[in-house]
Write a protein that holds these residues in place. Structure first.
Motif, PDB file in Angstrom:
ATOM      1  N   GLN A 147       1.954   6.652  -7.022  1.00  0.00           N
ATOM      2  CA  GLN A 147       0.983   7.645  -7.484  1.00  0.00           C
ATOM      3  C   GLN A 147       1.516   9.068  -7.289  1.00  0.00           C
ATOM      4  OE1 GLN A 147      -1.727   7.045  -9.161  1.00  0.00           O
ATOM      5  NE2 GLN A 147      -1.604   4.819  -8.956  1.00  0.00           N
ATOM      6  N   THR A 148       2.229   9.281  -6.188  1.00  0.00           N
ATOM      7  CA  THR A 148       2.819  10.598  -5.942  1.00  0.00           C
ATOM      8  C   THR A 148       3.848  10.942  -7.006  1.00  0.00           C
ATOM      9  OG1 THR A 148       2.486  10.378  -3.548  1.00  0.00           O
ATOM     10  CG2 THR A 148       4.110  12.000  -4.284  1.00  0.00           C
TER      11      THR A 148
ATOM     12  N   GLN B 186       0.826  -1.212   0.000  1.00  0.00           N
ATOM     13  CA  GLN B 186       0.000   0.000   0.000  1.00  0.00           C
ATOM     14  C   GLN B 186       0.857   1.258   0.000  1.00  0.00           C
ATOM     15  OE1 GLN B 186      -2.479  -0.626   3.453  1.00  0.00           O
ATOM     16  NE2 GLN B 186      -4.081  -1.662   2.270  1.00  0.00           N
ATOM     17  N   GLU B 187       1.930   1.253   0.776  1.00  0.00           N
ATOM     18  CA  GLU B 187       2.797   2.435   0.836  1.00  0.00           C
ATOM     19  C   GLU B 187       3.532   2.641  -0.483  1.00  0.00           C
ATOM     20  OE1 GLU B 187       4.028   5.807   1.822  1.00  0.00           O
ATOM     21  OE2 GLU B 187       2.929   4.718   3.376  1.00  0.00           O
TER      22      GLU B 187
ATOM     23  N   GLU C  63       2.499   1.747  -3.432  1.00  0.00           N
ATOM     24  CA  GLU C  63       1.520   2.227  -4.406  1.00  0.00           C
ATOM     25  C   GLU C  63       1.241   3.718  -4.186  1.00  0.00           C
ATOM     26  OE1 GLU C  63      -1.166   2.633  -7.470  1.00  0.00           O
ATOM     27  OE2 GLU C  63       0.393   1.120  -7.089  1.00  0.00           O
ATOM     28  N   ARG C  64       1.163   4.132  -2.945  1.00  0.00           N
ATOM     29  CA  ARG C  64       0.933   5.545  -2.647  1.00  0.00           C
ATOM     30  C   ARG C  64       2.083   6.396  -3.151  1.00  0.00           C
ATOM     31  NH1 ARG C  64       0.954   9.307   1.588  1.00  0.00           N
ATOM     32  NH2 ARG C  64       2.398   8.091   2.860  1.00  0.00           N
ATOM     33  N   GLN C  65       3.299   5.903  -2.970  1.00  0.00           N
ATOM     34  CA  GLN C  65       4.469   6.641  -3.449  1.00  0.00           C
ATOM     35  C   GLN C  65       4.531   6.653  -4.980  1.00  0.00           C
ATOM     36  OE1 GLN C  65       6.407   8.510  -1.486  1.00  0.00           O
ATOM     37  NE2 GLN C  65       5.025   7.857   0.142  1.00  0.00           N
TER      38      GLN C  65
ATOM     39  N   SER D 194       6.960  -3.875  -5.751  1.00  0.00           N
ATOM     40  CA  SER D 194       5.550  -4.206  -5.508  1.00  0.00           C
ATOM     41  C   SER D 194       5.184  -5.549  -6.119  1.00  0.00           C
ATOM     42  CB  SER D 194       4.646  -3.105  -6.078  1.00  0.00           C
ATOM     43  OG  SER D 194       4.828  -1.890  -5.395  1.00  0.00           O
TER      44      SER D 194
END
Length: 251
Positions: free
Chosen positions: A69-70, A62-63, A65-67, A96
């Protein structure tokens, strides 16, 4: 400079512990000695213990994926190197994918190995892995360094996606902050944070100053009390002003 890191939550604390354990395991595996390989194996058991305490794989996925997208939001930004951005995105995507390919409970391949688990249980006893307790382990330690290293590589390989993922997350976390110069008057420093979302704080001190920070913190306040490290390595109260760099890190 020597840097001390203090995590604000259990998730970052777990990542820092695993980073330390993976580094130690890699160091001792590179050596050829039987004692070094014993330490590498015991460290592998510690990795198994720490990694099994939380839903670590899902958190990392999850982290990452968040990075990802950023970082995607920075595409076509003239101030950002497209080559560097593509490289970072590729690294995150590979990490990932490797995490997603992990099946079952973390370290299950180790738990299903009765021989390794017998060593693990004996290793928890002081002096419990002597040759008269575990003759088969004594035999393994007397194999060639290459034979032992191949076995260690096979045992740790299924866990490496965790290492690769947490290395990226911690690197991004450390890079998120900017150090600021501060002074601890009389060896003490306090800062109110007002419910900050900070995930980790880094305190850097000149190694030659021989001051050790004792840190306590939460999202509301940060307290640092410096102690002087004397020759007997027992910290003594410090009443001198201490210059240090302070970095707040948050993903």
């Amino acid at each position: 400079m020597i840097t001390y890191e203090y995590p604000f939550n259990e998730r970052i604390r777990t990542l820092l512990r695993l980073e330390d354990l993976f580094d130690k395991s890699a160091h001792f595996m590179q050596n050829d000695g039987a004692l070094e390989h014993h330490v590498a194996l015991v460290t592998l058991f510690e990795i198994l213990e720490v990694a099994g305490r939380a839903d670590l794989k899902l958190d990392l996925i999850q982290e990452l994926e968040r990075q990802r997208q950023t970082l995607i939001a920075y595409r076509n930004n003239p101030d950002i190197s497209e080559e560097a951005l593509s490289g970072a995105l590729y690294e995150i995507e590979q990490a990932s994918a490797a995490l997603l390919s992990m099946t079952g409970k973390i370290g299950q391949h180790l738990r299903e190995n009765d021989w390794l688990m017998s060593i693990r249980s004996r290793a928890a006893i002081p002096g419990g892995v002597c040759e008269f307790d575990l003759p088969s382990y004594h035999f393994w330690l007397n194999q060639t360094a290459e034979q032992r290293r191949r076995a260690l590589d096979a045992w740790i390989k299924p866990l490496l996606p965790l290492r690769d993922g947490l290395v990226i997350v911690l690197r991004l976390l450390r890079a998120s902050g900017h150090p600021e110069e501060n002074v601890a008057k009389g060896g003490a420093f306090q800062l109110m944070l007002g419910g900050s979302t900070t995930q980790m704080v880094r305190v850097s001190v000149k190694l030659s100053d021989a001051y050790v920070p004792e840190i306590s913190a939460n999202k509301y306040a940060l307290n640092i009390r410096f102690a002087r490290a004397d020759g007997d390595h027992r910290p003594r109260p410090c009443d001198s002003d201490v210059d240090f760099d302070l970095t707040f890190c948050n993903l």
